[in-house]
Design a protein around this motif. Sequence first.
Motif, PDB file in Angstrom:
ATOM      1  N   THR A 178       0.679  -1.066  -0.068  1.00 18.36           N
ATOM      2  CA  THR A 178      -0.102  -0.212  -0.120  1.00 18.36           C
ATOM      3  C   THR A 178       1.197   0.915   0.029  1.00 18.36           C
ATOM      4  O   THR A 178       0.697   1.754  -0.883  1.00 18.36           O
ATOM      5  CB  THR A 178      -0.681   0.129   0.851  1.00 18.36           C
ATOM      6  N   PHE A 179       2.070   0.974   0.768  1.00 22.72           N
ATOM      7  CA  PHE A 179       2.869   2.801   0.572  1.00 22.72           C
ATOM      8  C   PHE A 179       3.113   2.336  -0.112  1.00 22.72           C
ATOM      9  O   PHE A 179       3.660   4.152  -1.141  1.00 22.72           O
ATOM     10  CB  PHE A 179       3.979   1.969   1.985  1.00 22.72           C
ATOM     11  N   GLY A 180       3.850   1.458  -1.017  1.00 20.57           N
ATOM     12  CA  GLY A 180       4.591   1.611  -2.368  1.00 20.57           C
ATOM     13  C   GLY A 180       3.606   2.465  -3.458  1.00 20.57           C
ATOM     14  O   GLY A 180       4.343   2.553  -4.398  1.00 20.57           O
ATOM     15  N   LEU A 181       2.074   1.949  -2.993  1.00 22.82           N
ATOM     16  CA  LEU A 181       1.363   1.805  -4.139  1.00 22.82           C
ATOM     17  C   LEU A 181       1.175   3.375  -3.849  1.00 22.82           C
ATOM     18  O   LEU A 181       1.083   4.156  -4.592  1.00 22.82           O
ATOM     19  CB  LEU A 181       0.029   1.312  -4.628  1.00 22.82           C
ATOM     20  N   THR A 182       0.283   4.008  -2.666  1.00 23.26           N
ATOM     21  CA  THR A 182       0.023   4.938  -2.399  1.00 23.26           C
ATOM     22  C   THR A 182       1.205   6.519  -1.721  1.00 23.26           C
ATOM     23  O   THR A 182       0.764   7.981  -1.661  1.00 23.26           O
ATOM     24  CB  THR A 182      -1.219   5.130  -1.998  1.00 23.26           C
ATOM     25  N   GLY A 183       2.660   6.354  -1.510  1.00 27.26           N
ATOM     26  CA  GLY A 183       3.383   7.137  -0.898  1.00 27.26           C
ATOM     27  C   GLY A 183       3.024   7.527   0.281  1.00 27.26           C
ATOM     28  O   GLY A 183       3.653   8.353   0.794  1.00 27.26           O
ATOM     29  N   SER A 184       2.330   7.102   1.108  1.00 26.43           N
ATOM     30  CA  SER A 184       1.713   7.097   1.753  1.00 26.43           C
ATOM     31  C   SER A 184       0.867   6.216   3.010  1.00 26.43           C
ATOM     32  O   SER A 184       0.394   4.909   2.569  1.00 26.43           O
ATOM     33  CB  SER A 184       0.440   8.042   2.778  1.00 26.43           C
ATOM     34  N   THR A 185       1.160   5.995   4.020  1.00 27.36           N
ATOM     35  CA  THR A 185      -0.629   4.975   5.441  1.00 27.36           C
ATOM     36  C   THR A 185      -1.307   5.967   6.310  1.00 27.36           C
ATOM     37  O   THR A 185      -1.808   4.663   6.571  1.00 27.36           O
ATOM     38  CB  THR A 185       1.252   4.159   6.010  1.00 27.36           C
ATOM     39  N   HIS A 186      -1.461   6.409   5.503  1.00 25.85           N
ATOM     40  CA  HIS A 186      -2.645   7.674   5.786  1.00 25.85           C
ATOM     41  C   HIS A 186      -3.800   6.943   5.846  1.00 25.85           C
ATOM     42  O   HIS A 186      -3.892   6.758   3.954  1.00 25.85           O
ATOM     43  CB  HIS A 186      -2.350   9.114   5.920  1.00 25.85           C
ATOM     44  N   LEU A 187      -4.610   6.650   6.372  1.00 28.01           N
ATOM     45  CA  LEU A 187      -5.939   6.621   6.100  1.00 28.01           C
ATOM     46  C   LEU A 187      -6.991   7.573   4.615  1.00 28.01           C
ATOM     47  O   LEU A 187      -7.058   6.860   3.668  1.00 28.01           O
ATOM     48  CB  LEU A 187      -7.123   5.951   6.656  1.00 28.01           C
ATOM     49  N   ASP A 188      -6.911   8.429   5.309  1.00 30.00           N
ATOM     50  CA  ASP A 188      -7.548   9.696   4.088  1.00 30.00           C
ATOM     51  C   ASP A 188      -6.239   9.829   2.593  1.00 30.00           C
ATOM     52  O   ASP A 188      -7.216   9.623   2.023  1.00 30.00           O
ATOM     53  CB  ASP A 188      -6.818  10.848   4.845  1.00 30.00           C
ATOM     54  N   ARG A 189      -5.970   9.287   3.060  1.00 25.29           N
ATOM     55  CA  ARG A 189      -4.032   9.760   1.348  1.00 25.29           C
ATOM     56  C   ARG A 189      -4.251   8.537   0.812  1.00 25.29           C
ATOM     57  O   ARG A 189      -4.876   8.513  -0.734  1.00 25.29           O
ATOM     58  CB  ARG A 189      -2.784  10.113   1.678  1.00 25.29           C
ATOM     59  N   ILE A 190      -4.530   7.155   1.363  1.00 33.68           N
ATOM     60  CA  ILE A 190      -4.962   5.855   0.679  1.00 33.68           C
ATOM     61  C   ILE A 190      -6.709   5.671   0.403  1.00 33.68           C
ATOM     62  O   ILE A 190      -6.981   5.933  -1.126  1.00 33.68           O
ATOM     63  CB  ILE A 190      -4.295   4.859   1.924  1.00 33.68           C
ATOM     64  N   GLY A 191      -7.335   6.685   0.765  1.00 30.90           N
ATOM     65  CA  GLY A 191      -8.884   6.337   0.147  1.00 30.90           C
ATOM     66  C   GLY A 191      -9.101   6.924  -0.830  1.00 30.90           C
ATOM     67  O   GLY A 191      -9.349   7.099  -2.081  1.00 30.90           O
ATOM     68  N   ALA A 192      -7.746   8.920  -0.643  1.00 29.27           N
ATOM     69  CA  ALA A 192      -7.722   9.891  -2.077  1.00 29.27           C
ATOM     70  C   ALA A 192      -7.641   8.498  -3.212  1.00 29.27           C
ATOM     71  O   ALA A 192      -7.983   9.097  -4.241  1.00 29.27           O
ATOM     72  CB  ALA A 192      -6.525  10.256  -1.901  1.00 29.27           C
ATOM     73  N   TYR A 193      -5.944   8.030  -3.088  1.00 26.55           N
ATOM     74  CA  TYR A 193      -5.405   7.635  -4.039  1.00 26.55           C
ATOM     75  C   TYR A 193      -6.365   6.457  -4.641  1.00 26.55           C
ATOM     76  O   TYR A 193      -6.778   6.690  -5.931  1.00 26.55           O
ATOM     77  CB  TYR A 193      -4.587   6.492  -3.727  1.00 26.55           C
ATOM     78  N   LEU A 194      -6.799   5.246  -3.723  1.00 27.58           N
ATOM     79  CA  LEU A 194      -7.389   4.669  -4.138  1.00 27.58           C
ATOM     80  C   LEU A 194      -9.484   5.360  -4.755  1.00 27.58           C
ATOM     81  O   LEU A 194      -9.747   4.419  -5.842  1.00 27.58           O
ATOM     82  CB  LEU A 194      -7.803   3.247  -3.415  1.00 27.58           C
TER      83      LEU A 194
END
Length: 247
Positions: A178-194
């Motif tokens: 997940t970090f490799g894909l999004t550059g973050s482990t923060h749930l908000d940033r992961i949700g925005a990326y997805l």
Amino acid sequence: MASIPASIQAVVPMLSVTLAALACMAAEAFREKDERMPIGGLGIVGLIGAAISAALLWNGNTVSYGVISGDNFGLFVTLVLVAVGILTIMFSSQVVDRDGIPAGEYYTLILFAIAGMIMMATANDLLVIFIALEILSLAVYVLTGIRREDPRATEAAFKYFLLGAFSSAFFLYGIAFTFGLTGSTHLDRIGAYLAAQSLSDNPLILVALGLLLVGFAFKISAVPFHMWTPDAYEGAPRLSPASCRPV
């Protein structure tokens, strides 16, 4: 809670439970061999303090302490966990006496498990969720085998620990993907990326999601990752019908 800085108000419920766990540990350390102390009462006081602090934060502005967020969802789960913790302490006191379980150790582990659950409910970062999950899991491993003289309890705790460590590896790999894909482990940033990649056919998204789900599935005993459950339930301390009375 006006006297407490807004930046740390979100961790007050979890901190209250953690301090109660440390108080139970200290009470067990200084207790004489045959001395009876209301150690469970210390745990209940800490849980009530967590419930009061969560209630005072309810429907206020969402407070955040870095990767811990005190929103209404997290506070609701905290109140549920506090209620479950109080009932657990009340109804298990007779089991502690019946089986000769060290009260301080038992209640300390219960409280640390609840603190891990509260951290997981209020976390907004995958790494913090992992840390909370491990705090919870380590306490439950020891609780499963707390009857040290019982071979079934030792076997159950050992199997539970091995499979729990195995599932943690899956979860960490999922966080890494997940970090490799999004550059973050923060749930908000992961949700925005997805959300931005909703029409993408990137297979790594499915790999990351699958690894995270496998890690969680082991922890919650979801089929087909439930092979540890029968042994853990057989070896763990349990109530008998005659002991289901609170004290």
